[in-house]
Design a protein around this motif. Structure first.
Motif, short mmCIF file in Angstrom:
data_model
loop_
_atom_site.label_atom_id
_atom_site.label_comp_id
_atom_site.label_asym_id
_atom_site.label_seq_id
_atom_site.Cartn_x
_atom_site.Cartn_y
_atom_site.Cartn_z
N ASP A 186 -9.64 5.67 0.91
CA ASP A 186 -9.12 7.00 1.06
C ASP A 186 -8.28 7.48 -0.06
O ASP A 186 -7.75 6.46 -0.91
N PRO A 187 -8.39 8.78 -0.57
CA PRO A 187 -9.02 9.72 0.27
C PRO A 187 -10.25 10.04 0.00
O PRO A 187 -10.93 9.42 -0.93
N ASP A 188 -10.93 10.39 1.13
CA ASP A 188 -12.65 10.68 0.83
C ASP A 188 -12.82 12.00 1.52
O ASP A 188 -12.37 12.73 2.66
N ARG A 210 0.83 -1.12 -0.05
CA ARG A 210 0.14 0.16 -0.01
C ARG A 210 0.85 1.12 0.21
O ARG A 210 1.82 1.34 0.77
N LEU A 211 0.47 2.13 -0.93
CA LEU A 211 1.07 3.51 -0.82
C LEU A 211 0.19 4.66 -0.74
O LEU A 211 -0.89 4.59 -1.15
N HIS A 212 0.79 5.42 0.38
CA HIS A 212 -0.09 6.84 0.43
C HIS A 212 0.80 7.72 0.07
O HIS A 212 1.76 7.93 0.39
N ASP A 272 -3.80 7.48 -3.15
CA ASP A 272 -3.51 6.12 -2.60
C ASP A 272 -3.42 5.03 -3.45
O ASP A 272 -4.51 5.03 -4.30
N ILE A 273 -2.48 3.95 -3.36
CA ILE A 273 -2.36 2.99 -4.43
C ILE A 273 -2.18 1.65 -3.52
O ILE A 273 -1.74 1.49 -2.41
N PHE A 274 -3.05 0.65 -4.03
CA PHE A 274 -2.92 -1.01 -3.42
C PHE A 274 -2.49 -1.68 -4.55
O PHE A 274 -3.28 -1.81 -5.49
N VAL A 275 -1.49 -2.55 -4.38
CA VAL A 275 -1.32 -3.56 -5.32
C VAL A 275 -1.46 -4.91 -4.47
O VAL A 275 -0.73 -5.30 -3.60
N LYS A 276 -2.25 -5.61 -4.95
CA LYS A 276 -2.75 -6.84 -4.50
C LYS A 276 -1.70 -8.01 -5.17
O LYS A 276 -1.80 -8.12 -6.39
N GLY A 324 -5.32 -0.95 -7.44
CA GLY A 324 -6.30 -0.13 -7.08
C GLY A 324 -5.66 1.44 -6.88
O GLY A 324 -4.72 1.54 -6.19
N VAL A 325 -6.43 2.44 -7.31
CA VAL A 325 -5.67 3.88 -7.01
C VAL A 325 -7.07 4.68 -6.83
O VAL A 325 -8.06 4.69 -7.55
#
Length: 562
Positions: free
Chosen positions: A495-497, A288-290, A554-558, A540-541
């Protein structure tokens, strides 16, 4: 319905994703960095030693447990590839020396180490000869967690290192004794070392990089002085794995130098972003990247904090969708970003070609006939073939857009329909849908399995699909939409929200089929790197506005489990 405003100029809501490429560039460096004194986990360790002109800097945890966790991700093939590249980068960073990380660094180093990438030094009449041939340099900043162990190890290696000791501005330097600084021997010189106040050890194969780090420290000219640097870290959550800072103007200029496309230096200088900061964390099923990007002090842009709207068109894609990108105001995005994409090394997009192709193929003027009504929400997606045996295409490209001028939109599509009949001999089949009594149009392209359709999903949302037939999955609105699926919900960050844009890419073979995959040219890697892609299940971004002059994404790489 607008997400951004300007006092004097406008700023598109998706401009923040233009710097996601730089996160990946930074991640490429992080991917191969080496793996106790407490440090602030939200900052670049030793930032006071990173020169202000640095292209980027990355701090990485030295906790072996974190690295074992990272090495456990993915498939056996990707794990082997990761280990191979990790060893190759370690060899590169410590080239021309007998030093290894595990034996010579791990016993004494602190919680994190930092790698900074510096541009070539400026050359003037006082430039020392050894700096004349200097190129971009890697600078390692190693916090000293156990000074006794370091001193003991240096004592053991001192005779074999072949370094001479001297003092520079109160800092002890250890550097190779080379007669001719322009010789091949100098080009393959051992590393120069420096100990700064018994707190940090500096290491670089370029002596000028160590000198510049000391100058930045003594003259208070480090990245800590980059406008917006400190507030950026305060806005991001902490992490126990890695932090990255990218100096965007300098990094873009460096990328432009390496680009195979002709780029306008003035356009690069006109780009408004100042910096990018990211914290990276390891989770049980992925990374996860913020991230936060901010504008330079001279920018006239301000972001509207009152009208940030989350994308909703994702709800109109079926849960089988392999990719969806959604945002607001394509007209604004084009004006501020895409039409000048040829001057941005991060965007492999030829705006002039796209404009000309649209005009020559179907006689449509992009600016006056298309963009003028694309001021609402838009989405671009890929839907796999749902088992239609008559189609030879693995899926369909679908574009959705909220129109602000229904009459102009209808006029445009009628013109395109006439053009494909007159110029290419297509047959155009028109059906009238009950919803608003508007048209659903399908082109017979004379190519088996290829369907081109366009129509209305609601009173104000129009769509165009190209590829295998997918109209039945869009009309009526799917009960099982991508937005409500676990594939989407477990990957796209919350997020962000509030947010103003998102991106989802699912690479799970269960959705794409084992024998075929959707055409994703941006993800085509060299054969030896393909294992990395196969280990990724989804990306996901989510993007949003953090403040009047900063944007968050924010980025998530599953990652697949072995």
């Amino acid at each position: 319905m607008r997400t951004y405003r300007r006092n004097r100029r406008k700023s598109p809501p998706w401009r923040t994703l233009a710097v996601v490429g730089l996160v990946i560039v930074g991640g490429g460096v992080l991917y191969g960095l080496l793996s106790r004194r407490p440090v602030n986990l939200s900052l670049i360790v030793g930032a006071e030693l990173v020169p202000e002109e640095a292209l980027m800097a990355a701090s990485i945890s030295t906790n072996s447990g974190q690295w074992r966790r990272l090495q456990d991700y993915g498939t056996p093939e990707s794990q082997a590839l990761f280990q191979e590249q990790l060893e190759a980068i370690e060899t590169n960073l410590l080239a021309n020396s007998d030093v290894t990380y595990e034996e010579d660094i791990a016993p004494w180093v602190g919680d994190r180490i930092t790698l900074a990438i510096l541009p070539p030094p400026e050359i003037d009449a006082d430039t020392p000869p050894e700096a004349l041939r200097a190129d971009r340099a890697n600078l390692l900043i190693l916090p000293i967690g156990n000074a006794g162990r370091l001193q003991s190890r240096v004592g053991e290696l001192e005779g074999g290192l072949g370094l001479q000791e001297r003092n520079y501005r109160g800092v002890t330097l250890y550097e190779p004794d080379i007669d001719d600084p322009l010789s091949d021997e100098a080009a393959n010189r051992p590393h120069t070392l420096a100990v700064v106040e018994r707190r940090f050890l500096l290491v670089s194969q370029e002596p000028s990089a160590v000198i510049r780090a000391i100058d930045a420290y003594r003259d208070n000219q480090s990245v800590l002085n980059v406008p917006g640097y400190n507030p950026a870290w305060e806005a991001l959550p902490g992490t126990d794995f890695a932090s990255v800072f990218v100096n965007l103007p300098r990094s873009l200029a460096a990328l432009a130098e390496d680009s195979t496309r002709p780029l306008n230096p003035e356009a690069i200088e006109a780009l408004e972003h100042q910096g990018l900061a990211s914290t990276i964390s390891l989770e049980s099923d992925g990374i996860r990247l913020h991230s936060l990007s901010w504008l330079n002090p001279d920018s006239e842009t301000t972001f509207d904090l009152d009208n940030v709207l989350p994308p909703t068109l994702v709800n109109r894609f079926p849960d089988s969708a392999a990719m969806v990108m959604a945002g607001w105001d394509f007209h604004q995005l084009w004006e501020e970003r895409l039409q000048n994409a040829q001057n941005n090394p991060l965007l492999p997009f030829n705006a002039a070609w796209f404009r000309s192709a649209l005009q020559q193929t179907v006689g449509v003027n992009l600016e006056t006939e298309l963009l003028n009504w694309m001021r609402g929400e838009f989405a671009l997606g890929l839907i796999p073939n749902s088992g239609n045996e008559d189609s030879t295409f693995p899926g369909s490209l679908v574009v959705m857009a909220e129109t602000t001028n229904i009459e102009a939109t209808e006029t445009l599509f009628r013109r395109i329909d006439r053009a494909v009949v007159d110029r290419y001999g297509f047959e155009v089949n028109v059906e009238v849908e009950e919803l608003g009594q508007r048209r659903l149009v399908t082109w017979d392209t004379r190519r088996q399995g290829l369907e081109v359709s366009h129509g209305w999903l609601s009173d104000s949302i129009v769509f165009l699909s190209i590829g295998s037939p997918v109209t039945e999955t869009l009309l009526p609105q799917p009960d099982q939409s991508l937005l409500r699926s676990s594939r989407f919900g477990n990957v796209v960050p919350r997020d962000p929200d509030p947010s103003n844009g998102l991106f989802f890419l699912g690479l799970d073979q269960a959705q794409l089929g084992e024998e075929e995959a959707l055409p994703l040219p941006l993800l085509r890697l060299p054969p030896e790197q393909q294992g990395v892609l196969e280990a990724i299940e989804a990306i996901g971004v989510r993007t949003g506005v953090q403040g009047e002059r900063s944007s968050r994404y924010d980025i998530f790489v599953k990652i697949a489990s072995p």
